[in-house]
Design a protein around this motif. Structure first.
Motif, PDB file in Angstrom:
ATOM      1  N   PHE A   1      -8.877   7.549  11.400  1.00  0.00           N
ATOM      2  CA  PHE A   1      -8.791   7.531   9.940  1.00  0.00           C
ATOM      3  C   PHE A   1      -9.644   6.410   9.353  1.00  0.00           C
ATOM      4  O   PHE A   1      -9.919   5.420  10.037  1.00  0.00           O
TER       5      PHE A   1
ATOM      6  N   ASP B   1      -1.120  -4.052   9.843  1.00  0.00           N
ATOM      7  CA  ASP B   1      -2.199  -4.213   8.863  1.00  0.00           C
ATOM      8  C   ASP B   1      -3.136  -5.341   9.286  1.00  0.00           C
ATOM      9  O   ASP B   1      -2.718  -6.267   9.980  1.00  0.00           O
TER      10      ASP B   1
ATOM     11  N   LYS C   1      -4.326  -0.871  11.863  1.00  0.00           N
ATOM     12  CA  LYS C   1      -5.386  -0.886  10.856  1.00  0.00           C
ATOM     13  C   LYS C   1      -6.397  -1.975  11.188  1.00  0.00           C
ATOM     14  O   LYS C   1      -6.069  -3.161  11.185  1.00  0.00           O
TER      15      LYS C   1
ATOM     16  N   SER D   1       2.849   0.511  10.587  1.00  0.00           N
ATOM     17  CA  SER D   1       1.420   0.190  10.748  1.00  0.00           C
ATOM     18  C   SER D   1       1.268  -1.313  10.876  1.00  0.00           C
ATOM     19  O   SER D   1       1.946  -2.066  10.184  1.00  0.00           O
TER      20      SER D   1
ATOM     21  N   GLU E   1     -10.250  -0.081   7.964  1.00  0.00           N
ATOM     22  CA  GLU E   1     -10.197  -0.528   6.566  1.00  0.00           C
ATOM     23  C   GLU E   1     -11.599  -0.934   6.109  1.00  0.00           C
ATOM     24  O   GLU E   1     -12.411  -1.374   6.914  1.00  0.00           O
TER      25      GLU E   1
ATOM     26  N   GLU F   1      -2.601   4.542   0.444  1.00  0.00           N
ATOM     27  CA  GLU F   1      -1.902   3.256   0.514  1.00  0.00           C
ATOM     28  C   GLU F   1      -1.560   2.844  -0.912  1.00  0.00           C
ATOM     29  O   GLU F   1      -2.417   2.853  -1.805  1.00  0.00           O
TER      30      GLU F   1
ATOM     31  N   ILE G   1      -6.656   7.576   2.170  1.00  0.00           N
ATOM     32  CA  ILE G   1      -6.920   7.346   3.596  1.00  0.00           C
ATOM     33  C   ILE G   1      -7.365   8.696   4.155  1.00  0.00           C
ATOM     34  O   ILE G   1      -6.656   9.694   4.014  1.00  0.00           O
TER      35      ILE G   1
ATOM     36  N   GLN H   1      -4.802   4.197  -2.816  1.00  0.00           N
ATOM     37  CA  GLN H   1      -6.131   4.364  -2.220  1.00  0.00           C
ATOM     38  C   GLN H   1      -6.089   5.414  -1.110  1.00  0.00           C
ATOM     39  O   GLN H   1      -5.294   5.311  -0.165  1.00  0.00           O
TER      40      GLN H   1
ATOM     41  N   VAL I   1      -6.739   3.225  11.933  1.00  0.00           N
ATOM     42  CA  VAL I   1      -7.315   3.366  10.595  1.00  0.00           C
ATOM     43  C   VAL I   1      -8.325   2.234  10.420  1.00  0.00           C
ATOM     44  O   VAL I   1      -7.976   1.067  10.609  1.00  0.00           O
TER      45      VAL I   1
ATOM     46  N   GLN J   1     -10.487   4.172   5.452  1.00  0.00           N
ATOM     47  CA  GLN J   1     -10.063   3.837   4.086  1.00  0.00           C
ATOM     48  C   GLN J   1     -11.116   2.869   3.563  1.00  0.00           C
ATOM     49  O   GLN J   1     -11.506   1.947   4.264  1.00  0.00           O
TER      50      GLN J   1
ATOM     51  N   SER K   1       1.507   4.744   2.562  1.00  0.00           N
ATOM     52  CA  SER K   1       1.591   3.453   3.246  1.00  0.00           C
ATOM     53  C   SER K   1       1.992   2.386   2.244  1.00  0.00           C
ATOM     54  O   SER K   1       1.449   2.327   1.143  1.00  0.00           O
TER      55      SER K   1
END
Ligand code: C2E
Ligand code: MG
Ligand code: MG
Ligand code: MG
Length: 285
Positions: A257, A182, A203, A180, A239, A59, A47, A45, A237, A259, A118
């Motif tokens: 970022f 998550d 994230k 990272s 999500e 990712e 980013i 996916q 990031v 995603q 990632s």
């Protein structure tokens, strides 16, 4: 009569417990076979770098592609893989496959900056005594630039044994890979660890991003997380970016970022390659 009903219900319960146990046993066997037969695949996916609109990385997300073509998502097998320990060989395969593919794409489709990859690490993988040497060996074997590798851990991993976590993260940093955190905000992070773990990326969990335009508190929570990241010198990031509105708000908050389905769903390698060939990742907005 009450007694009969009671008995009947007990039997029903008993049967379903039995079915559940048998179901899990079957699943364990089927997962083991699937790994042997090479039925797991990775989807990737995108980013995005929000200020430039450029593709920054991907990712890697595992799927089980049955011979029938049916795709099974991690929500339906990761927990069983964790419980049975199958996550260890599966996770190692994911790590190797993701690094191998990205090393290849770096060579074939060079951009202004090399794409990051990632990779999710489960708690059980993180607990392995030889995790660091496994990661080190895969870097050497695949030739991937370690700075492009981002290992995603969750708060549950990181808080379990903080002294060991700090030591392992230090050794992973020494290999040159990035870490990272998550699903940030869904677990119980101690804020002081955020700094001590020397995380590179945070994230923001999808559940917060979804609320961005739902209520003022939703916006404030994301704003607070982003300023926390900024103050600690950690990249952020978001999500689960699903709408143009989410993107606009995140850009106004200077989130680094994003995603989410708004940009792209997780893509099979062939679809990601098509995108790289197009040079679409070089576009800026
Ligand atoms: P995650 O690491 O937080 O990955 C993001 C999940 O959110 C992915 O689900 C992705 O498809 C989904 N997603 C991305 N953008 C959006 C969006 O805009 N809206 C919505 N509704 N969903 C979005 P997926 O692929 O089903 O994976 C679920 C979880 O399974 C992952 O969550 C991760 O925790 C785990 N997982 C996936 N691959 C691996 C793996 O290779 N190893 C391990 N240990 N866990 C994995
Ligand atoms: Mg993840
Ligand atoms: Mg996540
Ligand atoms: Mg998440």
């Amino acid at each position: 009569r009450a007694k009969t009903l009671g008995k009947h219900r007990f039997e029903l319960f008993d049967h379903s417990m039995h079915d559940l146990a048998v179901g899990r046993l079957n699943l364990e066997t089927r997962l083991r076979n699937a790994l042997q037969n090479g039925e797991f695949v990775l989807h990737y996916q995108p980013i995005m770098h929000l200020a430039s609109g450029r593709l920054a990385g991907v990712e890697a997300l595992v799927r089980w592609q049955k011979p029938s073509g049916e795709l099974v998502y991690p929500g339906d097998f990761i927990q069983v893989a964790e419980d049975t320990g199958l996550i260890l060989p599966l996770g190692l395969w994911v790590l190797r496959e993701a690094c191998r593919s990205m090393a290849c794409w770096h060579e074939e489709y060079p951009g202004p900056a090399p794409l990051t990859v990632s990779i999710n690490l489960s708690a059980r993988q993180f607990a392995q005594h030889d995790l660091v040497s496994q990661v080190g060996a895969i870097i050497v074997e695949t030739g991937i630039a370690p700075a492009c590798v981002r290992l995603e851990i969750t708060e549950s991993v990181s808080m379990a044994d903080s002294e060991r976590t700090i030591a392992v993260l230090q050794q992973l940093h020494d290999l040159g890979v990035r870490i990272s955190l998550d699903d940030f905000g869904t677990g119980y992070s101690s804020l002081s660890y955020l700094h001590r773990f020397r995380l590179d990326v945070l994230k923001v969990d999808r559940s917060f991003v979804t609320q961005l335009d739902q209520c003022p508190e939703g916006l404030q929570i994301v704003q607070t997380i982003l300023s926390l990241a900024r103050n600690l010198g950690i990249e952020a990031v978001a999500e689960g970016v699903e709408t143009e509105r989410h993107l606009q708000i995140l850009q106004s908050l200077d989130c680094d970022f994003g995603q989410g389905y708004y940009f792209a769903r997780p893509l099979p390698a062939s679809a990601l390659i098509a995108l790289l060939k197009d040079g679409q990742h070089l576009n800026t907005n």
